[in-house]
Design a protein around this motif. Structure first.
Motif, mmCIF file in Angstrom:
data_model
loop_
_atom_site.group_PDB
_atom_site.id
_atom_site.type_symbol
_atom_site.label_atom_id
_atom_site.label_comp_id
_atom_site.label_asym_id
_atom_site.label_seq_id
_atom_site.Cartn_x
_atom_site.Cartn_y
_atom_site.Cartn_z
ATOM 1 N N ALA A 23 0.834 -1.199 0.000
ATOM 2 C CA ALA A 23 0.000 0.000 0.000
ATOM 3 C C ALA A 23 0.871 1.253 0.000
ATOM 4 N N ASN A 24 0.354 2.341 -0.559
ATOM 5 C CA ASN A 24 1.068 3.607 -0.563
ATOM 6 C C ASN A 24 0.840 4.281 0.790
ATOM 7 N N THR A 25 1.892 4.389 1.594
ATOM 8 C CA THR A 25 1.752 4.925 2.952
ATOM 9 C C THR A 25 2.521 6.237 3.136
ATOM 10 N N LYS A 26 2.775 6.951 2.037
ATOM 11 C CA LYS A 26 3.524 8.210 2.136
ATOM 12 C C LYS A 26 2.787 9.248 2.975
ATOM 13 N N SER A 27 1.467 9.257 2.852
ATOM 14 C CA SER A 27 0.698 10.305 3.525
ATOM 15 C C SER A 27 0.471 10.010 5.007
ATOM 16 N N ILE A 28 0.717 8.783 5.463
ATOM 17 C CA ILE A 28 0.480 8.419 6.866
ATOM 18 C C ILE A 28 1.734 8.722 7.670
ATOM 19 N N THR A 29 1.595 9.576 8.677
ATOM 20 C CA THR A 29 2.760 9.975 9.480
ATOM 21 C C THR A 29 2.906 9.130 10.737
ATOM 22 N N ASP A 30 1.792 8.592 11.264
ATOM 23 C CA ASP A 30 1.844 7.788 12.480
ATOM 24 C C ASP A 30 2.430 6.411 12.160
ATOM 25 N N LYS A 31 3.486 6.032 12.878
ATOM 26 C CA LYS A 31 4.204 4.792 12.607
ATOM 27 C C LYS A 31 3.308 3.562 12.785
ATOM 28 N N ASP A 32 2.561 3.514 13.882
ATOM 29 C CA ASP A 32 1.710 2.343 14.153
ATOM 30 C C ASP A 32 0.599 2.201 13.111
ATOM 31 N N ARG A 34 0.728 3.270 10.022
ATOM 32 C CA ARG A 34 1.372 2.876 8.770
ATOM 33 C C ARG A 34 1.630 1.363 8.764
ATOM 34 N N LYS A 35 2.076 0.835 9.914
ATOM 35 C CA LYS A 35 2.329 -0.600 10.014
ATOM 36 C C LYS A 35 1.041 -1.398 9.830
ATOM 37 N N LYS A 36 -0.049 -0.912 10.386
ATOM 38 C CA LYS A 36 -1.339 -1.600 10.251
ATOM 39 C C LYS A 36 -1.773 -1.661 8.793
ATOM 40 N N VAL A 37 -1.609 -0.545 8.088
ATOM 41 C CA VAL A 37 -2.013 -0.490 6.677
ATOM 42 C C VAL A 37 -1.156 -1.441 5.847
#
Length: 72
Positions: A23-32, A34-37
């Motif tokens: 998944a593209n996770t560039k826009s997610i800043t929260d580490k946890d 981002r890991k879930k996604v």
């Protein structure tokens, strides 16, 4: 002429390879978050096919040193 096909060893850019299932996770800043996604994307992706040959079948083979009496 080698018996194998050159298209079999076609190079894929590492980023392109990841983009196929990650998944593209560039826009997610929260580490946890981002890991879930990313974990959800991995679970959703199709499973890899079983291997058709040995893992090291395409590695360059190293010639063995000549056997016999050593020079020195």
């Amino acid at each position: 002429m080698p018996s194998w096909s050159a298209s079999k060893f076609q190079k894929i850019a590492p980023i392109e390879r990841l983009a196929r299932y990650m998944a593209n996770t560039k826009s997610i800043t929260d580490k946890d978050e981002r890991k879930k996604v990313k974990r959800a994307a991995r679970k959703k992706a199709a499973p890899k096919a079983p291997r058709t040959g040995a893992r090291g079948a395409n590695k360059a083979k190293v010639k063995k040193a000549s056997r016999g009496q050593s020079k020195r």
